[in-house]
Design an enzyme around this catalytic site. Structure first.
Site, PDB file in Angstrom:
ATOM      1  CE  LYS A   1      -0.326   0.176   5.040  1.00 12.06           C
ATOM      2  NZ  LYS A   1      -1.206   0.320   6.209  1.00 12.06           N
TER       3      LYS A   1
ATOM      4  CG  HIS B   1      -4.163  -3.626  12.175  1.00  9.75           C
ATOM      5  ND1 HIS B   1      -3.244  -4.311  11.423  1.00  9.75           N
ATOM      6  CD2 HIS B   1      -3.572  -2.468  12.548  1.00  9.75           C
ATOM      7  CE1 HIS B   1      -2.130  -3.592  11.336  1.00  9.75           C
ATOM      8  NE2 HIS B   1      -2.298  -2.475  12.016  1.00  9.75           N
TER       9      HIS B   1
ATOM     10  CG  ASP C   1      12.115  24.006  -3.913  1.00  8.61           C
ATOM     11  OD1 ASP C   1      11.195  23.240  -4.186  1.00  8.61           O
ATOM     12  OD2 ASP C   1      11.989  25.245  -3.864  1.00  8.61           O
TER      13      ASP C   1
ATOM     14  NE  ARG D   1      -6.710   1.255  11.577  1.00  5.98           N
ATOM     15  CZ  ARG D   1      -5.470   1.002  11.134  1.00  5.98           C
ATOM     16  NH1 ARG D   1      -4.526   1.930  11.204  1.00  5.98           N
ATOM     17  NH2 ARG D   1      -5.174  -0.191  10.657  1.00  5.98           N
TER      18      ARG D   1
ATOM     19  CB  CYS E   1      14.062  25.292   2.113  1.00  5.61           C
ATOM     20  SG  CYS E   1      15.128  26.302   3.160  1.00  5.61           S
TER      21      CYS E   1
ATOM     22  NE  ARG F   1      -3.354  -7.434   7.924  1.00  6.11           N
ATOM     23  CZ  ARG F   1      -4.050  -7.789   9.007  1.00  6.11           C
ATOM     24  NH1 ARG F   1      -4.759  -8.922   8.999  1.00  6.11           N
ATOM     25  NH2 ARG F   1      -4.054  -7.031  10.084  1.00  6.11           N
TER      26      ARG F   1
ATOM     27  CE1 TYR G   1      12.615  31.559   3.487  1.00  7.53           C
ATOM     28  CE2 TYR G   1      12.709  29.171   3.318  1.00  7.53           C
ATOM     29  CZ  TYR G   1      12.510  30.413   2.728  1.00  7.53           C
ATOM     30  OH  TYR G   1      12.208  30.496   1.393  1.00  7.53           O
TER      31      TYR G   1
END
Length: 374
Positions: free
Chosen positions: A35, A163, A314, A131, A312, A219, A265
């Site tokens: 997944k 689960h 990028d 859940r 940052c 699993r 920053y």
């Protein structure tokens, strides 16, 4: 390296991890969970490698993920266990994908799906995680409805599952409570006339340390990618697991700066002495954790160096100290502890999260390169 960064995925290490997990649960079938794009490793490639390595099943969250596997030519049994309201289940059912029903309403959605095939269904039980799935009277109603549809040849109930909430805490009493609740659900299903089903409860952690939870199918997810399912269980190397992904880039800029230089920053990092800074062209836009600013480390020229200042969108900056390196020098953000590299777990600790998030959030401009492709 033409891209700003690449994720190098070692399929031989992945296969070795699957074999290690097979050894931990030798009497159960194995579902390799792919997944979230194979936990960030690439779902199609990992699925093919898992089947080649002998995993009997593949597991995904959504039916869309399952259909993408089928569209890429991936064969073999696949279970998709999330059924959001309004999901189009027909294409997945017609593609031979098993689906889950964790409530009467979800079962009704399966029965209403415009599919040519008889749906194969796994019933989801809430054994204590609150859940997915149901318990108590709601579970009894689901089992009764599923039994009617099964005996009426409208669906085929092929599995029952739940689960574990605390499998990464082997001493937790919750584990035994959940196993007991699961056994009771299996017995209730049998009393409704459905006995020949796959029982599956164990995740990676339970596969490694809780044989009582293995049942017919385990699993295995995060551990197959060489990441520990929990700190209480030990580091990957303690569990016999190998790192599968190495995230690497290269220095785009190297420059010497004086003491008192504010970096990135907000100037949350200020150099205390003359030092060399290295710019790495990858950032939170590619999934690198901004929360790891000023704390995470990378490997450059055989030396662990720290992220300097805020990550940052990028790019990020490394404090290289007095390392004699140039533009183009390789940077390993995380990889194998055996090679002296920071690990995904190291980055997780630096950011106050778990290794799962470190690998699954990667994307953006990162390219994947596979070693040992099938």
């Amino acid at each position: 390296m033409s891209a700003p960064a690449e994720a190098v995925v070692d399929l031989d290490a992945y296969r070795a991890n699957l074999a290690r997990l097979r050894g931990a649960a030798p009497t159960a079938a194995q579902m390799a969970v792919v997944k979230a794009d194979g936990y960030g490793h690439g779902a199609v490639t990992m699925a093919r490698a898992a089947l080649e390595a002998g995993s009997e099943w593949l597991g995904v969250a959504t039916v869309e993920e399952a259909v993408r596997l089928r569209s890429a030519g991936v064969d073999g049994p696949v279970l998709a266990w999330l059924c959001p309201a309004g999901a189009d289940l027909g294409p997945a059912i017609d593609a031979g994908v098993d689906v889950a029903a964790g409530s009467v309403e979800q079962l009704d959605a399966v029965l209403a799906a415009p599919a040519r095939r008889r749906p194969r269904v796994h019933l989801k039980v809430d054994t204590g995680m609150a859940r997915g799935g149901v318990r108590g009277a709601d579970l009894s109603a689901l089992i009764a409805a599923a039994a009617r549809a099964h005996h009426g040849a409208r669906i085929e109930v092929v599995g029952i599952f739940s689960h574990l909430a605390c499998a990464d805490e082997p001493g937790s009493p919750v584990n035994a409570e959940q196993r007991t609740a699961f056994d009771a659900a299996v017995a209730e299903l049998a009393a409704a006339g459905i006995t020949d089903v796959l029982r599956h409860l164990a995740n990676s952690a339970a596969t490694l340390v809780d044989p009582a939870a293995h049942h017919d199918l385990v699993r295995v997810g995060i551990a197959t990618y060489g990441i520990s399912p929990g700190e209480a269980l030990g580091a990957p190397e303690d569990l016999g697991l190998q790192a599968v992904m190495t995230l690497r880039s290269a220095l785009a800029l190297v420059r010497r700066v004086p003491a008192g230089t504010g970096v990135s920053y907000g100037h949350t990092f200020v150099t205390q002495r003359p030092t060399t800074l290295g710019l790495v062209p990858i950032g939170y836009g590619d999934g690198v954790l901004r929360a790891a600013s000023n704390t995470a480390e990378a490997l450059v020229a055989g030396t662990r160096v720290r992220v300097a200042g805020r990550v940052c969108m990028d790019q990020l900056v490394l404090d290289l100290g007095d390392l004699d390196v140039r533009r183009g020098e390789e940077v390993v953000l995380f990889g194998s502890a055996g090679r002296g590299e920071p690990t995904a777990e190291d980055w997780a600790r630096a950011a106050g999260t778990i290794g799962y998030e470190v690998v699954t959030r990667l994307g953006g401009r990162i390219v994947h390169r596979y070693l040992g492709a099938p």
